[in-house]
Motif scaffolding. Structure first.
Motif, PDB file in Angstrom:
ATOM      1  N   ALA A   1       7.958  23.644   8.279  1.00 32.09           N
ATOM      2  CA  ALA A   1       7.872  23.695   9.740  1.00 32.09           C
ATOM      3  C   ALA A   1       9.245  23.482  10.382  1.00 32.09           C
ATOM      4  CB  ALA A   1       6.886  22.641  10.235  1.00 32.09           C
ATOM      5  N   SER A   2      10.031  22.569   9.804  1.00 32.73           N
ATOM      6  CA  SER A   2      11.375  22.332  10.325  1.00 32.73           C
ATOM      7  C   SER A   2      12.254  23.562  10.141  1.00 32.73           C
ATOM      8  CB  SER A   2      12.011  21.132   9.622  1.00 32.73           C
ATOM      9  OG  SER A   2      11.340  19.932   9.940  1.00 32.73           O
ATOM     10  N   ALA A   3      12.159  24.210   8.970  1.00 28.24           N
ATOM     11  CA  ALA A   3      12.956  25.403   8.711  1.00 28.24           C
ATOM     12  C   ALA A   3      12.568  26.541   9.650  1.00 28.24           C
ATOM     13  CB  ALA A   3      12.787  25.832   7.249  1.00 28.24           C
ATOM     14  N   ALA A   4      11.263  26.702   9.894  1.00 22.56           N
ATOM     15  CA  ALA A   4      10.811  27.752  10.812  1.00 22.56           C
ATOM     16  C   ALA A   4      11.305  27.478  12.231  1.00 22.56           C
ATOM     17  CB  ALA A   4       9.287  27.842  10.779  1.00 22.56           C
TER      18      ALA A   4
ATOM     19  N   LEU B   1      19.882  23.965   7.439  1.00 23.52           N
ATOM     20  CA  LEU B   1      18.666  23.631   8.187  1.00 23.52           C
ATOM     21  C   LEU B   1      17.528  24.592   7.868  1.00 23.52           C
ATOM     22  CD1 LEU B   1      20.041  22.760  11.757  1.00 23.52           C
ATOM     23  CD2 LEU B   1      19.059  21.180  10.102  1.00 23.52           C
ATOM     24  N   LEU B   2      17.855  25.725   7.269  1.00 21.81           N
ATOM     25  CA  LEU B   2      16.843  26.740   6.957  1.00 21.81           C
ATOM     26  C   LEU B   2      16.151  26.478   5.620  1.00 21.81           C
ATOM     27  CD1 LEU B   2      18.817  29.953   8.021  1.00 21.81           C
ATOM     28  CD2 LEU B   2      17.223  28.597   9.386  1.00 21.81           C
ATOM     29  N   LYS B   3      16.577  25.443   4.902  1.00 20.92           N
ATOM     30  CA  LYS B   3      15.978  25.145   3.595  1.00 20.92           C
ATOM     31  C   LYS B   3      14.634  24.430   3.766  1.00 20.92           C
ATOM     32  CE  LYS B   3      19.337  22.685   1.950  1.00 20.92           C
ATOM     33  NZ  LYS B   3      20.220  21.889   1.076  1.00 20.92           N
ATOM     34  N   SER B   4      13.769  24.652   2.811  1.00 15.83           N
ATOM     35  CA  SER B   4      12.484  23.943   2.787  1.00 15.83           C
ATOM     36  C   SER B   4      12.011  23.831   1.354  1.00 15.83           C
ATOM     37  CB  SER B   4      11.431  24.679   3.638  1.00 15.83           C
ATOM     38  OG  SER B   4      11.217  25.988   3.127  1.00 15.83           O
ATOM     39  N   SER B   5      11.158  22.833   1.111  1.00 13.59           N
ATOM     40  CA  SER B   5      10.602  22.609  -0.222  1.00 13.59           C
ATOM     41  C   SER B   5       9.100  22.880  -0.193  1.00 13.59           C
ATOM     42  CB  SER B   5      10.864  21.164  -0.672  1.00 13.59           C
ATOM     43  OG  SER B   5      10.167  20.889  -1.869  1.00 13.59           O
ATOM     44  N   PRO B   6       8.564  23.628  -1.169  1.00  8.40           N
ATOM     45  CA  PRO B   6       7.119  23.890  -1.199  1.00  8.40           C
ATOM     46  C   PRO B   6       6.286  22.617  -1.293  1.00  8.40           C
ATOM     47  CG  PRO B   6       8.292  25.333  -2.724  1.00  8.40           C
ATOM     48  CD  PRO B   6       9.277  24.308  -2.255  1.00  8.40           C
ATOM     49  N   GLU B   7       6.860  21.545  -1.820  1.00  6.62           N
ATOM     50  CA  GLU B   7       6.118  20.300  -1.979  1.00  6.62           C
ATOM     51  C   GLU B   7       6.055  19.481  -0.695  1.00  6.62           C
ATOM     52  OE1 GLU B   7       7.710  18.098  -5.222  1.00  6.62           O
ATOM     53  OE2 GLU B   7       6.955  19.496  -6.745  1.00  6.62           O
ATOM     54  N   ARG B   8       6.788  19.887   0.343  1.00  6.08           N
ATOM     55  CA  ARG B   8       6.819  19.129   1.594  1.00  6.08           C
ATOM     56  C   ARG B   8       6.585  20.084   2.759  1.00  6.08           C
ATOM     57  NH1 ARG B   8      10.221  17.237  -2.003  1.00  6.08           N
ATOM     58  NH2 ARG B   8      10.002  15.042  -2.573  1.00  6.08           N
ATOM     59  N   PRO B   9       5.334  20.217   3.216  1.00  8.39           N
ATOM     60  CA  PRO B   9       5.007  21.177   4.276  1.00  8.39           C
ATOM     61  C   PRO B   9       5.795  20.964   5.567  1.00  8.39           C
ATOM     62  CG  PRO B   9       3.016  20.319   3.232  1.00  8.39           C
ATOM     63  CD  PRO B   9       4.157  19.500   2.723  1.00  8.39           C
ATOM     64  N   GLN B  10       6.131  19.690   5.876  1.00 13.15           N
ATOM     65  CA  GLN B  10       6.865  19.444   7.110  1.00 13.15           C
ATOM     66  C   GLN B  10       8.253  20.078   7.061  1.00 13.15           C
ATOM     67  OE1 GLN B  10       6.229  17.101   4.883  1.00 13.15           O
ATOM     68  NE2 GLN B  10       8.134  16.021   4.393  1.00 13.15           N
TER      69      GLN B  10
ATOM     70  N   VAL C   1      13.921  16.097   2.183  1.00 16.65           N
ATOM     71  CA  VAL C   1      13.245  14.860   2.569  1.00 16.65           C
ATOM     72  C   VAL C   1      13.530  14.463   4.024  1.00 16.65           C
ATOM     73  CG1 VAL C   1      13.279  14.031   0.203  1.00 16.65           C
ATOM     74  CG2 VAL C   1      15.152  13.405   1.724  1.00 16.65           C
ATOM     75  N   ILE C   2      14.486  15.093   4.658  1.00 16.10           N
ATOM     76  CA  ILE C   2      14.845  14.725   6.034  1.00 16.10           C
ATOM     77  C   ILE C   2      14.044  15.574   7.013  1.00 16.10           C
ATOM     78  CG2 ILE C   2      16.723  14.601   7.723  1.00 16.10           C
ATOM     79  CD1 ILE C   2      18.640  14.180   5.425  1.00 16.10           C
ATOM     80  N   HIS C   3      13.472  14.933   8.012  1.00 14.89           N
ATOM     81  CA  HIS C   3      12.690  15.631   9.034  1.00 14.89           C
ATOM     82  C   HIS C   3      13.639  16.018  10.181  1.00 14.89           C
ATOM     83  CE1 HIS C   3       9.607  14.046   6.555  1.00 14.89           C
ATOM     84  NE2 HIS C   3       9.553  12.849   7.090  1.00 14.89           N
ATOM     85  N   TRP C   4      14.083  17.250  10.162  1.00 16.50           N
ATOM     86  CA  TRP C   4      15.065  17.698  11.150  1.00 16.50           C
ATOM     87  C   TRP C   4      14.437  18.149  12.457  1.00 16.50           C
ATOM     88  CZ3 TRP C   4      19.952  16.572  10.539  1.00 16.50           C
ATOM     89  CH2 TRP C   4      20.485  16.434   9.249  1.00 16.50           C
ATOM     90  N   ARG C   5      13.163  18.445  12.452  1.00 21.31           N
ATOM     91  CA  ARG C   5      12.559  19.092  13.625  1.00 21.31           C
ATOM     92  C   ARG C   5      12.742  18.287  14.919  1.00 21.31           C
ATOM     93  NH1 ARG C   5       6.735  22.242  13.718  1.00 21.31           N
ATOM     94  NH2 ARG C   5       7.079  23.293  15.720  1.00 21.31           N
ATOM     95  N   PRO C   6      12.557  16.948  14.934  1.00 21.76           N
ATOM     96  CA  PRO C   6      12.756  16.221  16.200  1.00 21.76           C
ATOM     97  C   PRO C   6      14.188  16.293  16.736  1.00 21.76           C
ATOM     98  CG  PRO C   6      11.565  14.869  14.596  1.00 21.76           C
ATOM     99  CD  PRO C   6      12.107  16.040  13.863  1.00 21.76           C
ATOM    100  N   HIS C   7      15.151  16.584  15.859  1.00 20.06           N
ATOM    101  CA  HIS C   7      16.552  16.582  16.266  1.00 20.06           C
ATOM    102  C   HIS C   7      17.077  17.972  16.623  1.00 20.06           C
ATOM    103  CE1 HIS C   7      16.262  12.583  14.665  1.00 20.06           C
ATOM    104  NE2 HIS C   7      16.165  13.001  13.418  1.00 20.06           N
ATOM    105  N   LEU C   8      16.275  19.016  16.413  1.00 17.71           N
ATOM    106  CA  LEU C   8      16.763  20.374  16.620  1.00 17.71           C
ATOM    107  C   LEU C   8      17.210  20.655  18.059  1.00 17.71           C
ATOM    108  CD1 LEU C   8      14.329  22.470  14.381  1.00 17.71           C
ATOM    109  CD2 LEU C   8      16.674  21.786  13.899  1.00 17.71           C
ATOM    110  N   PRO C   9      16.477  20.221  19.094  1.00 16.41           N
ATOM    111  CA  PRO C   9      16.959  20.496  20.460  1.00 16.41           C
ATOM    112  C   PRO C   9      18.357  19.929  20.727  1.00 16.41           C
ATOM    113  CG  PRO C   9      14.667  19.822  20.520  1.00 16.41           C
ATOM    114  CD  PRO C   9      15.134  19.602  19.113  1.00 16.41           C
ATOM    115  N   ALA C  10      18.602  18.691  20.293  1.00 20.21           N
ATOM    116  CA  ALA C  10      19.924  18.090  20.502  1.00 20.21           C
ATOM    117  C   ALA C  10      20.986  18.802  19.678  1.00 20.21           C
ATOM    118  CB  ALA C  10      19.882  16.605  20.148  1.00 20.21           C
TER     119      ALA C  10
ATOM    120  N   ALA D   1      14.578  22.115  -2.429  1.00 19.07           N
ATOM    121  CA  ALA D   1      14.612  22.723  -1.094  1.00 19.07           C
ATOM    122  C   ALA D   1      15.481  23.970  -1.145  1.00 19.07           C
ATOM    123  CB  ALA D   1      15.159  21.738  -0.066  1.00 19.07           C
ATOM    124  N   VAL D   2      14.909  25.111  -0.760  1.00 21.96           N
ATOM    125  CA  VAL D   2      15.605  26.395  -0.863  1.00 21.96           C
ATOM    126  C   VAL D   2      15.365  27.200   0.414  1.00 21.96           C
ATOM    127  CG1 VAL D   2      15.413  26.455  -3.375  1.00 21.96           C
ATOM    128  CG2 VAL D   2      13.622  27.505  -1.968  1.00 21.96           C
TER     129      VAL D   2
END
Length: 294
Positions: free
Chosen positions: A179-182, A167-176, A106-115, A238-239
């Motif tokens: 994208a964060s895992a990728a 950070l590499l985990k993702s859930s099929p029910e949440r497309p975002q 449920v957490i959107h990590w992508r905006p925080h990845l650069p930091a 999330a797996v």
């Protein structure tokens, strides 16, 4: 010392029994000190109490929007004290636990990845050419905080390894989440591409111990996560997907192959451990390399 360790151990183990509402409550109690205090000692003390008391086991049961806002506030506070190993260790501990217990993605990590990856690279202090990798200025850690929380200001790379895997985990029910895992995998690939030369036996230095910890602990966290999710996880969980598993094994096997003959005994042992563990997950990626070498 024994009573100190017992009380602090009790606090860290007891937080798992706190309800979901305790998470924003604990953060609310310490947030003002972390954001507004002009005293480094007070900020460090508040951050260490946050590590001790912040309950993350049931975070997915709370308000997800509030949770994402809280993570953003934590990242903003983390960036206020740059290039300080103890400060980075505290926040990597917090973020690693949050990522581990985010079992719904449920957490959107992508905006925080650069930091996050900027802080991770700073942990190793590898040189570039003739320039030192150490920060130009070093902040002394508060003595009282070191006495009260002696174990919380170390092990930054260990916490970073756990964070990297989750950070590499993702859930099929949440497309975002996918994208964060990728994006996290791409950042990990770039980071290890930069660090690969320092795994080589001809490039041993003070950074070898941290690279040993990164390689060993990340593989351990990866194997624990695979054991936890099992072969047929629920659709909402999330797996780490099969494609990401293969990419991670190939990436770690590449640096392990360089580290296998390192002059640093710990690093060479970690490389053998990584290849051995990954041979159970993706034997086609590891066994040909091992056969060629031996």
């Amino acid at each position: 010392a024994a009573r100190h360790n017992m009380l602090f151990g009790l606090a860290s183990r007891g937080r798992r029994f706190f309800g979901a509402a305790a998470l924003p409550e604990v953060w609310g109690m310490l947030r003002d000190t972390l954001r507004n205090s002009g005293q480094l000692y007070e900020q460090f003390e508040a951050a260490c109490w946050l590590v001790m008391l912040l309950p993350t086991h049931d975070l997915c049961s709370g308000n997800w929007e509030q949770l994402n806002q809280m993570v953003g506030e934590m990242m903003e506070v983390w960036g206020r004290v740059p290039s300080t190993f103890g400060w980075n260790s505290v926040w990597l501990n917090v973020m690693g636990r949050i990522a581990k217990h985010d079992w719904k993605g449920v957490i959107h990590w992508r905006p925080h990845l650069p930091a996050l990856f900027t802080a991770l690279m700073g942990l190793f202090e590898v040189p570039v050419g003739t320039a030192s990798g150490s920060p130009p200025t070093v902040r002394a850690l508060p003595v009282k905080v070191l006495r009260v929380f002696p174990t919380l200001l170390n092990h930054g790379v260990r916490h970073a390894s756990r964070l990297l895997v989750h950070l590499l985990k993702s859930s099929p029910e949440r497309p975002q989440g996918g994208a964060s895992a990728a994006a996290a995998l791409a950042n990990l690939q770039h980071m290890l591409c930069l660090l690969e030369q320092y795994f080589h036996p001809s490039n041993t230095g003070k950074w070898s111990g941290e690279l040993h910890t990164l390689l060993k602990r990340s593989v351990k966290a990866f194997m624990k996560q695979l054991a936890k999710q099992g072969p047929s996880p629920p659709a909402w969980e999330a797996v780490i997907t099969a494609e990401t598993q293969t990419a991670f094994v190939e990436l770690m096997s590449k640096v392990a192959a360089a580290a296998q003959f390192s002059k640093n005994e710990g690093l060479s042992r970690a490389a053998c451990f990584a290849l051995g563990q990954h041979s159970y997950v993706r034997p086609a990626c590891v066994l040909p390399l091992v056969v060629r070498r031996f």
